[in-house]
Design a protein around this motif. Sequence first.
Motif, PDB file in Angstrom:
ATOM      1  N   TYR A 163       0.745  -1.316   0.126  1.00  0.00           N
ATOM      2  CA  TYR A 163       0.051  -0.051  -0.059  1.00  0.00           C
ATOM      3  C   TYR A 163       0.889   1.189  -0.014  1.00  0.00           C
ATOM      4  O   TYR A 163       0.348   2.307   0.450  1.00  0.00           O
ATOM      5  CB  TYR A 163      -0.931  -0.118   0.966  1.00  0.00           C
ATOM      6  N   ALA A 164       1.907   1.186  -0.467  1.00  0.00           N
ATOM      7  CA  ALA A 164       3.011   2.416  -0.053  1.00  0.00           C
ATOM      8  C   ALA A 164       2.558   3.519  -1.461  1.00  0.00           C
ATOM      9  O   ALA A 164       2.594   4.383  -0.729  1.00  0.00           O
ATOM     10  CB  ALA A 164       4.516   1.831  -0.454  1.00  0.00           C
ATOM     11  N   MET A 169       8.224  16.069  -5.322  1.00  0.00           N
ATOM     12  CA  MET A 169       9.591  15.644  -5.169  1.00  0.00           C
ATOM     13  C   MET A 169       9.659  14.477  -3.892  1.00  0.00           C
ATOM     14  O   MET A 169      10.135  13.606  -4.297  1.00  0.00           O
ATOM     15  CB  MET A 169      10.488  16.235  -5.040  1.00  0.00           C
ATOM     16  N   SER A 170       9.107  15.006  -2.725  1.00  0.00           N
ATOM     17  CA  SER A 170       9.095  14.096  -1.858  1.00  0.00           C
ATOM     18  C   SER A 170       8.285  12.785  -1.896  1.00  0.00           C
ATOM     19  O   SER A 170       8.496  11.792  -1.560  1.00  0.00           O
ATOM     20  CB  SER A 170       8.553  14.882  -0.580  1.00  0.00           C
ATOM     21  N   GLN A 171       6.985  12.944  -2.722  1.00  0.00           N
ATOM     22  CA  GLN A 171       6.171  11.843  -2.826  1.00  0.00           C
ATOM     23  C   GLN A 171       7.009  10.946  -3.901  1.00  0.00           C
ATOM     24  O   GLN A 171       6.925   9.669  -3.744  1.00  0.00           O
ATOM     25  CB  GLN A 171       5.210  12.271  -3.713  1.00  0.00           C
ATOM     26  N   PHE A 172       7.893  11.432  -4.889  1.00  0.00           N
ATOM     27  CA  PHE A 172       8.681  10.367  -5.859  1.00  0.00           C
ATOM     28  C   PHE A 172       9.724   9.750  -4.902  1.00  0.00           C
ATOM     29  O   PHE A 172       9.922   8.342  -4.947  1.00  0.00           O
ATOM     30  CB  PHE A 172       9.110  11.307  -6.944  1.00  0.00           C
ATOM     31  N   LEU A 173      10.339  10.454  -4.155  1.00  0.00           N
ATOM     32  CA  LEU A 173      11.079   9.794  -2.995  1.00  0.00           C
ATOM     33  C   LEU A 173      10.706   8.746  -2.275  1.00  0.00           C
ATOM     34  O   LEU A 173      11.264   7.730  -2.052  1.00  0.00           O
ATOM     35  CB  LEU A 173      11.787  10.984  -2.255  1.00  0.00           C
ATOM     36  N   GLN A 174       9.530   9.192  -1.598  1.00  0.00           N
ATOM     37  CA  GLN A 174       8.706   8.132  -1.076  1.00  0.00           C
ATOM     38  C   GLN A 174       8.553   6.965  -1.571  1.00  0.00           C
ATOM     39  O   GLN A 174       8.677   5.795  -1.236  1.00  0.00           O
ATOM     40  CB  GLN A 174       7.254   8.886  -0.534  1.00  0.00           C
ATOM     41  N   LEU A 195       9.749   5.822  -4.393  1.00  0.00           N
ATOM     42  CA  LEU A 195      11.020   5.305  -5.023  1.00  0.00           C
ATOM     43  C   LEU A 195      11.654   4.409  -3.803  1.00  0.00           C
ATOM     44  O   LEU A 195      11.874   3.174  -3.912  1.00  0.00           O
ATOM     45  CB  LEU A 195      12.064   6.286  -5.429  1.00  0.00           C
ATOM     46  N   LEU A 196      11.579   4.879  -2.547  1.00  0.00           N
ATOM     47  CA  LEU A 196      12.372   4.214  -1.593  1.00  0.00           C
ATOM     48  C   LEU A 196      11.354   3.004  -1.028  1.00  0.00           C
ATOM     49  O   LEU A 196      11.962   1.806  -0.953  1.00  0.00           O
ATOM     50  CB  LEU A 196      12.448   5.215  -0.109  1.00  0.00           C
ATOM     51  N   SER A 197      10.208   3.117  -1.162  1.00  0.00           N
ATOM     52  CA  SER A 197       9.467   2.026  -0.527  1.00  0.00           C
ATOM     53  C   SER A 197       9.379   0.899  -1.757  1.00  0.00           C
ATOM     54  O   SER A 197       9.485  -0.304  -1.448  1.00  0.00           O
ATOM     55  CB  SER A 197       7.901   2.556  -0.852  1.00  0.00           C
ATOM     56  N   GLY A 198       9.503   1.454  -2.940  1.00  0.00           N
ATOM     57  CA  GLY A 198       9.529   0.467  -4.261  1.00  0.00           C
ATOM     58  C   GLY A 198      10.831  -0.549  -3.892  1.00  0.00           C
ATOM     59  O   GLY A 198      11.110  -1.712  -4.302  1.00  0.00           O
ATOM     60  N   PHE A 240      14.884  13.439   3.407  1.00  0.00           N
ATOM     61  CA  PHE A 240      14.633  14.296   2.321  1.00  0.00           C
ATOM     62  C   PHE A 240      13.113  14.617   1.863  1.00  0.00           C
ATOM     63  O   PHE A 240      12.811  14.717   0.779  1.00  0.00           O
ATOM     64  CB  PHE A 240      15.519  14.157   0.880  1.00  0.00           C
ATOM     65  N   GLY A 241      12.309  14.829   3.042  1.00  0.00           N
ATOM     66  CA  GLY A 241      10.954  14.895   2.966  1.00  0.00           C
ATOM     67  C   GLY A 241      10.167  13.643   2.823  1.00  0.00           C
ATOM     68  O   GLY A 241       8.939  13.998   2.966  1.00  0.00           O
ATOM     69  N   ALA A 242      10.652  12.652   2.514  1.00  0.00           N
ATOM     70  CA  ALA A 242       9.900  11.258   2.207  1.00  0.00           C
ATOM     71  C   ALA A 242      10.013  10.688   3.725  1.00  0.00           C
ATOM     72  O   ALA A 242      11.139  10.772   4.207  1.00  0.00           O
ATOM     73  CB  ALA A 242      10.748  10.275   1.280  1.00  0.00           C
ATOM     74  N   VAL A 243       9.215  10.139   4.181  1.00  0.00           N
ATOM     75  CA  VAL A 243       9.035   9.240   5.398  1.00  0.00           C
ATOM     76  C   VAL A 243       9.242   7.852   5.148  1.00  0.00           C
ATOM     77  O   VAL A 243       8.210   7.065   4.441  1.00  0.00           O
ATOM     78  CB  VAL A 243       7.758   9.593   6.209  1.00  0.00           C
ATOM     79  N   VAL A 244      10.310   7.122   5.573  1.00  0.00           N
ATOM     80  CA  VAL A 244      10.134   5.563   5.406  1.00  0.00           C
ATOM     81  C   VAL A 244      10.508   5.148   6.962  1.00  0.00           C
ATOM     82  O   VAL A 244      10.742   5.870   7.526  1.00  0.00           O
ATOM     83  CB  VAL A 244      11.376   5.480   4.525  1.00  0.00           C
TER      84      VAL A 244
END
Lengths: 369, 292
Positions: A195-196, B1-6, B8-11, B134-138
């Motif tokens: 669900y990411a 940008m933070s959404q993209f990073l979010q 990307l990292l989750s993926g 960098f704005g993304a929360v992982v």
Amino acid sequence: MVAWPAVTATAKAADTVKLGMVAELSGAGAPSGTNWRDGAKLAVSEVNAAGGILGKKVEMSEYDTQTDPQVSRALVQKAIDEGVIAIIGTVYSGSTMVNMLVAKQNSIPQFVGSEAPAIVEKGNPFVYRTSSGAQKGVPALTPFFKDTLKAKKVGVAWVNNEFGKGGRTVFLEEMKKAGIEVVADVASEQAQTDYAADVAKLKSANPDAVFVYMNQEESARFLIEAKKQALAMPLVGEVTLTEAKVIELAGGAANGAIAHVGVTATATQVPGIAAFAKSFEETFKRKPTHDAIKGYVGVWATKYVTDLVGKTDGEAFSQKMRGLCLKAADYPKILLDTCWDDRGEMSRPSFMVQVKDGSPVVIGTVPAN
Amino acid sequence: MSQFLQVLLSGLATGAVYALVAIGFTLVWQAAQTVNFAQGEFVMIPAFFVLIGMNWLGLSFWIALLFGLIISVLVLGLAFKKLIVEPILPHGGITLIIATMALGILLKESAKEFYGAEAQPFPAMFPGDPINVFGAVVSLRDLMNLGISLGIVVLLTLFLNRSRTGRCMQATAQNPGVAEILGVDVKRMVLYTFLINAALAALASFLITPVYLAKFSNGETLGLIAFIAAIVGGFNQIRGALVGGLLIGVLDNLTATYVTAQYRAALPLVLLIVIILVRPQGIMGTSEGRTV
């Protein structure tokens, strides 16, 4: 000599009535189906202890749909061929939409746990809900979004099946009427695991609150991901989001989740519900979900109405159900004062629940609508 | 940008676990020249071994993990090789492939009958506390999943290329006959491969089950995605499995976020078709010669 076993069998059959419990005992709907089944089993044992239906012992056969609508259709036919007087199930709306036609063709009453609006809109006189449909449950949330949360913009995360589509449609209509903007409309697939992306989209839209309308496992995975991404706004659901199984699966991620539930085992201020919850926990060594209560109510409603009719006749049962109200004072196992309209839709008081410290807590009641 | 990073990292975090499972396909292919279609179930089962350790034997979580790892290596590595691969392989690769399909069904149905059809919660090895990147929360858990998976690929590559045992395993994979003539204990090397595969599957199980939840049907999705990841990356290269897994994990999330979520399940299949058309040996794979 040859006739003796047949006579015995006939005599035995005359002393029993059969119910067909058709539910999602495996596949994606297993959490709902197994709880539904166990609630129904508990009711059958109680009904038998109370003298059965029309004074006859109740036998309930179980049929596993595997959460497959076509399988459910075949199993409803199988149950009817085996002589059941009523079908108890199914829970998933996608299955009920398909199999309720079989029960209708055979004039067999069917109590379902499904909540998609379309089920009672089909004009099937033999299908009856055991909880309110989405078109009654979801509107009960509107004052909460508008007055309690004072939301101006909301997001909706829903599962793309019959249940999810029904709830999402009603929710969008309700928000439009209430003047609340829907800034994110995120669909997910049944049995989805990751669900990411869904949570990231909701986070990016930054609504004041999110309406979550998914089945149990999906709800749990969504809550886990929401916590992982620190989704800060209130997560509000209808029925499943605060269920015991969801809380068990999501763990701490479920804390804070809010839901409107037609009926909940945590409403122990209602004597019938408290007694049911106690009995269920003693029997199955786990807490009951709302699906368990629905299965329980389905069997007891079958008993009460059949006894009122005085015979096992589907047509007469259907006539009796139209506009029927059963008061808990007179029919205690119905748990709450309950009415069915002429389409099989149910009305009864309901509850607002929030998960606090890993347990669902009743935070308000909603009158019958 | 933070959404993209979010996204990307989750993926990447999810894709790294796909990669671990995909490596299993590669290893078994190298060892036995066959495809283990029970690989998804090999990842589903170890989580249940851990739950049995915790709930039935009363072990603490970390001890139960060790218990699950050992049982997995014995059952999915040693027993799989001795009881299924060795007796069936002489009858041909296709027979063995069919046997692994049957094994997958057996494992899935056994888990369902033994532990029930409902999903079960599974504790995580690492806390899920959010970390701002960098704005993304992982979560720390995602970062650890990514780090562990990448670390294992690096270690495995080093082991295979730099150690004597690893080179013997590679020689066995390339030509068991010649390797035997050169004094390599081929049977032992093949056994090592199966044990490593089982251990990797168990590790992937421990990393992904806190999110997927322990359920008998988990192997269906995981096995298919990892199989495609192995083909996309290159079926005969461990690095390829890594690339394939990461690629699918990232593309899946990007597609669901920026294109449509409704067809995300089809994405791996589309990717598979494109790769087969453009580069049949996979992104990192090497063409294998064949004499006819």
